[in-house]
Design an enzyme around this catalytic site. Sequence first.
Site, short mmCIF file in Angstrom:
data_model
loop_
_atom_site.label_atom_id
_atom_site.label_comp_id
_atom_site.label_asym_id
_atom_site.label_seq_id
_atom_site.Cartn_x
_atom_site.Cartn_y
_atom_site.Cartn_z
N ASP A 1 1.43 -1.21 -0.26
CA ASP A 1 0.12 0.07 -0.49
C ASP A 1 1.08 1.20 0.18
O ASP A 1 2.19 1.17 0.06
CB ASP A 1 -0.69 -0.12 1.20
CG ASP A 1 -1.74 1.02 1.27
OD1 ASP A 1 -2.26 1.48 0.92
OD2 ASP A 1 -2.06 2.38 2.51
N ASP B 1 -0.31 4.74 0.67
CA ASP B 1 -0.64 6.16 1.76
C ASP B 1 -0.65 5.89 2.92
O ASP B 1 -1.42 4.51 3.49
CB ASP B 1 -2.07 6.61 1.07
CG ASP B 1 -1.97 7.66 -0.05
OD1 ASP B 1 -0.98 8.50 -0.01
OD2 ASP B 1 -2.71 7.45 -0.68
C1 XBP Z 1 -5.24 6.11 0.20
C2 XBP Z 1 -7.07 7.15 0.06
C3 XBP Z 1 -6.46 7.63 -0.41
C4 XBP Z 1 -5.63 9.21 -0.59
C5 XBP Z 1 -5.92 9.62 -1.72
O1 XBP Z 1 -5.87 4.66 0.74
O2 XBP Z 1 -7.74 6.84 0.38
O3 XBP Z 1 -7.92 8.50 -1.60
O4 XBP Z 1 -6.14 9.45 0.70
O5 XBP Z 1 -5.46 9.94 -2.46
P1 XBP Z 1 -5.55 3.37 0.90
P2 XBP Z 1 -6.32 11.06 -3.53
O6 XBP Z 1 -3.62 3.73 1.88
O7 XBP Z 1 -5.95 2.66 1.57
O8 XBP Z 1 -4.77 3.14 -0.59
O9 XBP Z 1 -6.96 11.97 -3.59
O10 XBP Z 1 -5.43 10.09 -4.82
O11 XBP Z 1 -7.49 9.39 -4.07
MG MG Z 2 -2.91 3.63 3.82
#
Ligand code: XBP
Ligand code: MG
Length: 253
Positions: A10, A12
Amino acid sequence: MAKLEALIFDVDGTLADTERDGHRVAFNQAFAEAGLDWDWTVELYGKLLNVTGGKERIRLYIEEFLKDFDAGDDIQAFAANLHKRKTHFYLELLQSGAIPLRAGVEDLINEARETGLRLAIATTTTPANVTYLLTATLGEASNDWFEVIAAGDIVPAKKPAPDIYIWAIEQMGLSPDVCMAFEDSLNGVKSSLAANLKTLVTVNGYTKEDDFTGAAIVLDQMGTAKEGFKVLEGDAGGYSYVNIAMIKALHQK
Ligand code: XBP
Ligand code: MG
């Protein structure tokens, strides 16, 4: 038990702490530019993280928190336009080097490459956000280290649906039992577990209270030889920081 062949990360919260000082800030910049007086505070953003995806998050905010706001006939288009600018500001932040990788991540990726493990990404975030983060932290060539970058709207159902992980595994021609996933949040772990992947969790400020039942292990961070992790749930088998030997042992359990 099948032999470990690939690591799927993953982005973020897992590779880097992007949410509080990255995505959140960029959303607020886009709102200000559009003349909206919306302020996603650190606390409010924690609630909005229940839904993954930036466009989806803007919609949730309007529908749940701003019931009287008029977004016009097409709320989806309204959110998409605002989100385009959010991505612009977020990429600017990444390019400025404001968001480092979490402790231990770079060493782990390097060791995985040296030991011949295959690498992939499975994330909800916009594809450019991934390439910019990798380039800013690991250099231009690092995008090619990941044979699959599964991101954004590539699958319609974002995490917690398993689709993004299933898509990544299929692209690599692998079965889930030879892979290990790395996650930081409840939605992420729901997604990886539903794709039948053993999952190592490193929590962050927003996710430390999440319920990670089913994860192989829950740690506060990957850690380094100098500063190890704290085990929050599970058995680290005597290891003090995440390395390939530890992941292989965890995968065989
Ligand atoms: C990550 C997210 C993303 C970011 C924003 O979730 O929820 O939406 O917050 O990215 P995970 P965008 O780590 O579970 O994949 O604004 O580009 O959508
Ligand atoms: Mg995440």
